[in-house]
Design a protein around this motif. Structure first.
Motif, PDB file in Angstrom:
ATOM      1  N   LEU A  76       0.843  -1.198   0.000  1.00 51.22           N
ATOM      2  CA  LEU A  76       0.000   0.000   0.000  1.00 51.22           C
ATOM      3  C   LEU A  76       0.873   1.240   0.000  1.00 51.22           C
ATOM      4  CD1 LEU A  76      -2.755  -1.032   2.590  1.00 51.22           C
ATOM      5  CD2 LEU A  76      -2.758  -1.320   0.105  1.00 51.22           C
ATOM      6  N   THR A  77       0.590   2.158  -0.953  1.00 52.19           N
ATOM      7  CA  THR A  77       1.349   3.409  -1.054  1.00 52.19           C
ATOM      8  C   THR A  77       0.375   4.547  -1.321  1.00 52.19           C
ATOM      9  OG1 THR A  77       1.692   3.109  -3.433  1.00 52.19           O
ATOM     10  CG2 THR A  77       3.393   2.228  -1.963  1.00 52.19           C
ATOM     11  N   GLY A  78       0.846   5.785  -1.124  1.00 53.82           N
ATOM     12  CA  GLY A  78       0.082   6.973  -1.462  1.00 53.82           C
ATOM     13  C   GLY A  78      -1.305   6.995  -0.858  1.00 53.82           C
ATOM     14  N   SER A  79      -2.326   7.282  -1.714  1.00 55.01           N
ATOM     15  CA  SER A  79      -3.715   7.420  -1.246  1.00 55.01           C
ATOM     16  C   SER A  79      -4.295   6.113  -0.737  1.00 55.01           C
ATOM     17  CB  SER A  79      -4.594   7.964  -2.389  1.00 55.01           C
ATOM     18  OG  SER A  79      -4.198   9.277  -2.735  1.00 55.01           O
ATOM     19  N   ASN A  84     -12.934  10.914 -22.495  1.00 52.59           N
ATOM     20  CA  ASN A  84     -13.848   9.795 -22.254  1.00 52.59           C
ATOM     21  C   ASN A  84     -13.098   8.496 -22.540  1.00 52.59           C
ATOM     22  OD1 ASN A  84     -15.870   7.716 -22.768  1.00 52.59           O
ATOM     23  ND2 ASN A  84     -17.370   9.397 -22.605  1.00 52.59           N
ATOM     24  N   HIS A  85     -12.782   7.774 -21.465  1.00 51.47           N
ATOM     25  CA  HIS A  85     -11.943   6.581 -21.600  1.00 51.47           C
ATOM     26  C   HIS A  85     -12.627   5.476 -22.398  1.00 51.47           C
ATOM     27  CE1 HIS A  85      -9.441   8.698 -18.936  1.00 51.47           C
ATOM     28  NE2 HIS A  85      -8.939   7.676 -18.198  1.00 51.47           N
ATOM     29  N   VAL A  86     -13.977   5.324 -22.169  1.00 50.81           N
ATOM     30  CA  VAL A  86     -14.686   4.233 -22.840  1.00 50.81           C
ATOM     31  C   VAL A  86     -14.787   4.514 -24.332  1.00 50.81           C
ATOM     32  CG1 VAL A  86     -16.873   2.966 -22.966  1.00 50.81           C
ATOM     33  CG2 VAL A  86     -15.971   3.676 -20.735  1.00 50.81           C
ATOM     34  N   GLN A  87     -15.241   5.726 -24.666  1.00 49.58           N
ATOM     35  CA  GLN A  87     -15.401   6.102 -26.068  1.00 49.58           C
ATOM     36  C   GLN A  87     -14.077   6.051 -26.810  1.00 49.58           C
ATOM     37  OE1 GLN A  87     -17.374   9.874 -26.612  1.00 49.58           O
ATOM     38  NE2 GLN A  87     -16.619  10.115 -28.710  1.00 49.58           N
ATOM     39  N   ALA A  88     -13.034   6.513 -26.131  1.00 48.59           N
ATOM     40  CA  ALA A  88     -11.710   6.535 -26.763  1.00 48.59           C
ATOM     41  C   ALA A  88     -11.084   5.153 -26.838  1.00 48.59           C
ATOM     42  CB  ALA A  88     -10.786   7.486 -26.015  1.00 48.59           C
ATOM     43  N   GLY A  89     -11.702   4.210 -26.148  1.00 45.08           N
ATOM     44  CA  GLY A  89     -11.161   2.849 -26.170  1.00 45.08           C
ATOM     45  C   GLY A  89      -9.836   2.720 -25.437  1.00 45.08           C
ATOM     46  N   PHE A  90      -9.659   3.529 -24.354  1.00 40.88           N
ATOM     47  CA  PHE A  90      -8.421   3.462 -23.600  1.00 40.88           C
ATOM     48  C   PHE A  90      -8.267   2.076 -22.967  1.00 40.88           C
ATOM     49  CE2 PHE A  90      -7.461   8.169 -22.450  1.00 40.88           C
ATOM     50  CZ  PHE A  90      -7.379   8.459 -23.786  1.00 40.88           C
ATOM     51  N   PRO A  91      -7.019   1.583 -22.858  1.00 41.97           N
ATOM     52  CA  PRO A  91      -6.818   0.313 -22.152  1.00 41.97           C
ATOM     53  C   PRO A  91      -7.111   0.500 -20.669  1.00 41.97           C
ATOM     54  CG  PRO A  91      -4.712   1.322 -22.615  1.00 41.97           C
ATOM     55  CD  PRO A  91      -5.748   2.159 -23.334  1.00 41.97           C
ATOM     56  N   GLN A  92      -7.399  -0.602 -19.998  1.00 35.75           N
ATOM     57  CA  GLN A  92      -7.747  -0.537 -18.573  1.00 35.75           C
ATOM     58  C   GLN A  92      -6.516  -0.700 -17.662  1.00 35.75           C
ATOM     59  OE1 GLN A  92     -10.922  -3.364 -18.029  1.00 35.75           O
ATOM     60  NE2 GLN A  92     -12.481  -1.959 -18.843  1.00 35.75           N
ATOM     61  N   THR A  93      -5.356  -0.483 -18.229  1.00 35.74           N
ATOM     62  CA  THR A  93      -4.123  -0.491 -17.410  1.00 35.74           C
ATOM     63  C   THR A  93      -3.941   0.915 -16.842  1.00 35.74           C
ATOM     64  OG1 THR A  93      -2.884  -0.059 -19.431  1.00 35.74           O
ATOM     65  CG2 THR A  93      -2.990  -2.346 -18.683  1.00 35.74           C
ATOM     66  N   CYS A  94      -4.733   1.208 -15.823  1.00 33.92           N
ATOM     67  CA  CYS A  94      -4.789   2.554 -15.247  1.00 33.92           C
ATOM     68  C   CYS A  94      -3.428   3.118 -14.904  1.00 33.92           C
ATOM     69  CB  CYS A  94      -5.669   2.543 -13.992  1.00 33.92           C
ATOM     70  SG  CYS A  94      -7.269   1.733 -14.210  1.00 33.92           S
ATOM     71  N   GLU A  95      -2.488   2.230 -14.442  1.00 33.34           N
ATOM     72  CA  GLU A  95      -1.190   2.699 -13.953  1.00 33.34           C
ATOM     73  C   GLU A  95      -0.344   3.339 -15.046  1.00 33.34           C
ATOM     74  OE1 GLU A  95      -0.880  -1.745 -14.884  1.00 33.34           O
ATOM     75  OE2 GLU A  95      -2.291  -0.369 -13.906  1.00 33.34           O
ATOM     76  N   VAL A  96      -0.788   3.219 -16.319  1.00 27.41           N
ATOM     77  CA  VAL A  96      -0.047   3.880 -17.391  1.00 27.41           C
ATOM     78  C   VAL A  96      -0.082   5.391 -17.201  1.00 27.41           C
ATOM     79  CG1 VAL A  96       0.022   4.301 -19.884  1.00 27.41           C
ATOM     80  CG2 VAL A  96      -0.416   2.003 -19.019  1.00 27.41           C
ATOM     81  N   CYS A  97      -1.233   5.925 -16.739  1.00 25.68           N
ATOM     82  CA  CYS A  97      -1.375   7.379 -16.563  1.00 25.68           C
ATOM     83  C   CYS A  97      -1.540   7.787 -15.102  1.00 25.68           C
ATOM     84  CB  CYS A  97      -2.589   7.890 -17.342  1.00 25.68           C
ATOM     85  SG  CYS A  97      -2.495   7.593 -19.129  1.00 25.68           S
ATOM     86  N   HIS A  98      -2.088   6.913 -14.295  1.00 24.03           N
ATOM     87  CA  HIS A  98      -2.415   7.253 -12.913  1.00 24.03           C
ATOM     88  C   HIS A  98      -1.407   6.637 -11.934  1.00 24.03           C
ATOM     89  CE1 HIS A  98      -6.426   8.761 -14.153  1.00 24.03           C
ATOM     90  NE2 HIS A  98      -6.422   7.750 -15.011  1.00 24.03           N
ATOM     91  N   ASP A  99      -1.334   7.233 -10.739  1.00 22.18           N
ATOM     92  CA  ASP A  99      -0.537   6.674  -9.656  1.00 22.18           C
ATOM     93  C   ASP A  99      -1.350   6.720  -8.381  1.00 22.18           C
ATOM     94  OD1 ASP A  99      -0.363   9.307  -8.605  1.00 22.18           O
ATOM     95  OD2 ASP A  99       1.455   9.704  -9.776  1.00 22.18           O
TER      96      ASP A  99
END
Length: 632
Positions: A428-431, A470-485
């Motif tokens: 567990l880290t951060g938030s 819009n992540h769904v419309q844009a078809g973003f991958p669900q590997t959140c850690e690519v952009c988020h921390d």
């Protein structure tokens, strides 16, 4: 016959007659005749000859002073006389002492004292009573005695003393004839024997009162070969009753308890038995019978219970030893300081007591309920099953928690359980930690059976509801850690270089938002070539007109991401400032629709050019021919 009266009288101090005029029978005697002879005749000579023998090489001293001249000078030539003793005196010692008589004798007389015999120190120094002896005391009949080969052994002179000795009788006692072992040259009678040389030094009562040899060597027996105490003290051993040595089969090594200081009292070093006495085994000062009851000294057991069986049987505190099945290894809890203050080292069981297992000061019964000391499990749950079953925050049973309590709990306090989430492989880290997290924040509805560590397993709703973009419309991958921390969910940062198209220059300034390039939320099919996004810029370019000039659509040839409007063409094959063109393409490229054509004749007039090329073979006034020769 008075003719001699007419001879001239000798003149005092007159020189001797020259040798060539002398008829002296004495040879070259440098002396006036009248110093020895008189006018009355050659014989006899003067009663006191005027001759100083001290001026010769042989002064007369001692008994030589009274000797007549003719006693030594038997020949007329006085110089033909030796100056060695042996020249006049016969050697009655037959050269045993060497040729130097003066090493022992002097001119004062033949008789000498032993102190004068310096050479005597070489082989047999004369000390003590030997120093007061005369030569004849040992060297009988000086003329025939052996001097250099005479034996130096005491017995050679003292045979009779050895045979006559009765205190003790040397012959009967078969004493060695090395007299110097006991006797010295100071006094034959005060013999002293160093008993330590026998391998049995005399100490303590063996020396007090001053011992006589007969105290131990009874009946003049000096052939003793045993040094053990019992060889002399067997009767003491047999008559001892406190305790009875013979009855108890005591060892006859008396020195185990006794010393030579005093036969009684004896002291036994119990540690030599393999069982040292300590603590209460020594206090109050113990008598042997305290433990060796009924005079039993044949004890072979050193275990506590061999003496303390009744103490074991009667022990009720802290628990009945027999009922609890305690082992009879008393030393596990008890020591010799005090039998009643038994202490058990729980660490010896392989389970050390720490924290609340020791506070408040624990009694055995706190854990060993109903006198049960046969526990063989050390897992926490064996005692804390009820605590596990009743735990509701979270509910351990419902959540299916393992029974390894020590994973979260310790002995300091049961209620402050702490789980190291990193042990799951997902730290567990951060938030995920702030604010201080409760397990229920993530494990909703007491679900602790999560086995997926992907962000989207918990953040799918965040993914679905995101509109910028819009992540769904844009078809973003669900590997959140690519952009988020885990620091903050809403400050996502996308590393565009991972797409194979890193953002540089104006692609980043002003701070870009995704929609600047991804128009209408298009994240699926954007090209990576410049023309794909900058087609309008290409078509609207008028300086020069890219379409009319048929420029290729590889914008990167002239443009970069720093600034679109400062396009630069690599014209290294021909200088851009030629003829003052100052980089203006139309100076040479006069046809705006075709930049493959260039003109030299706009600037280079024919008349001037012809004049400069007089005699140049193949010269033709046109731009193509100019370039053939003037490529730079």
């Amino acid at each position: 016959m008075i003719w001699w009266v007419l001879l001239p009288a000798p003149v005092p101090g007159a020189p001797p007659q020259p040798a060539q005029n002398s008829r002296s029978p004495h040879g070259s005697l440098n002396l006036p005749c009248q110093n020895c002879h008189t006018v009355y005749g050659w014989k006899p000579i003067r009663a006191v000859p005027e001759f100083d023998h001290n001026q010769t090489r042989y002064p007369l001293r001692g008994m030589h002073e009274g000797v007549a001249c003719t006693a030594c000078h038997t020949k007329m030539v006085f110089s033909n006389v030796g100056n060695k003793c042996a020249d006049c005196h016969a050697d009655i010692h037959k050269r045993q002492m060497g040729a130097n008589c003066e090493s022992c004798h002097t001119v004062r007389g033949w008789k000498v004292s032993v102190q004068q015999i310096n050479q005597h120190m070489n082989r047999f120094p004369l000390t003590g009573a030997h120093a007061a002896a005369t030569c004849e005391d040992c060297h009988k009949n000086g003329a025939l005695s052996q001097f250099t080969t005479m034996s130096t052994a005491c017995l050679s002179c003292h045979q009779k003393d050895f045979q006559a000795a009765k205190n003790p009788d040397h012959v009967a006692g078969k004493f060695a004839t090395t007299c110097q072992t006991c006797h010295s040259t100071d006094n034959w009678l005060n013999a002293r024997f160093d008993h330590a040389l026998t391998g049995f030094p005399l100490t303590g009562a063996h020396t007090v009162p001053p011992r006589a040899c007969a105290d131990c060597h009874v009946n003049n027996n000096y052939n003793l070969t045993q040094t053990s105490c019992v060889s002399c003290h067997l009767k003491d051993f047999q008559n001892t009753n406190n305790p009875n040595h013979a009855q108890q089969g005591f060892s006859q090594t008396c020195e185990g308890c006794h010393t030579t200081v005093a036969w009684s009292p004896a002291n036994f070093d119990h540690s030599k038995s393999g069982f040292p006495l300590t603590g209460a085994h020594t206090v109050p000062p113990r008598a042997c019978a305290d433990c060796h009851v009924n005079n039993n000294y044949n004890l072979t057991q050193t275990s506590c219970v061999s003496c303390h069986q009744q103490d074991y049987n009667n022990a009720k505190q802290p628990v009945d030893h027999i009922a609890a099945g305690f082992p009879t290894t008393c030393e596990t809890c008890h020591d010799t300081v005090s039998w009643m203050n038994g202490k058990f080292d729980h660490a010896q069981t392989g389970w050390v007591l720490t924290g609340s297992h020791t506070v408040p000061p624990r009694a055995c019964a706190d854990c060993h309920v109903n006198g049960n000391y046969k526990l063989n499990q050390t897992t926490c749950v064996t005692c804390h099953q009820q605590d596990y079953n009743k735990a509701a925050n979270p509910n351990h049973v419902q959540a299916g928690f393992p029974l390894t309590c020590e994973t979260c709990h310790d002995t300091v306090a049961w209620t402050d359980g702490k789980f190291d989430h990193a042990q799951t492989g997902w730290a567990l880290t951060g938030s995920h930690m702030v604010p201080p997290r409760q397990c229920g924040d993530c494990h909703v509805n007491n679900n602790y059976k999560l086995n997926n560590t992907a962000c989207v397993t918990c953040h799918l709703t965040d993914y679905n509801n995101t509109n910028n973009p819009n992540h769904v419309q844009a078809g973003f991958p669900q590997t959140c850690e690519v952009c988020h921390d885990t620091i903050k969910w809403t400050d996502a940062n996308f590393n565009h270089s991972k797409t194979g198209f890193p953002l540089t220059g104006s692609h980043t300034v002003p701070p870009r938002v995704c929609a600047d390039c991804h128009v209408n939320n298009n994240y699926k099919n954007l090209p990576t070539d410049c023309y794909g996004c900058h087609k309008a810029d290409y078509q609207n370019a008028n300086n020069p007109n890219h379409i009319a000039a048929h420029f290729p659509t590889t914008c990167a040839t002239c443009h970069d991401t720093i600034k679109w409007a400062d396009g630069k063409f690599n014209h290294t094959w021909f200088p851009l400032n030629h003829g003052g063109a100052n980089g203006v393409c139309s100076t040479c490229h006069t046809n705006p629709n075709n930049y493959t054509v260039f003109t030299c004749t706009n600037c280079h007039a024919k008349a001037q050019t012809d004049a400069r090329h007089q005699g140049v073979g193949g010269y033709v006034y046109n731009s193509v021919n100019c370039y053939q020769c003037h490529k730079n």
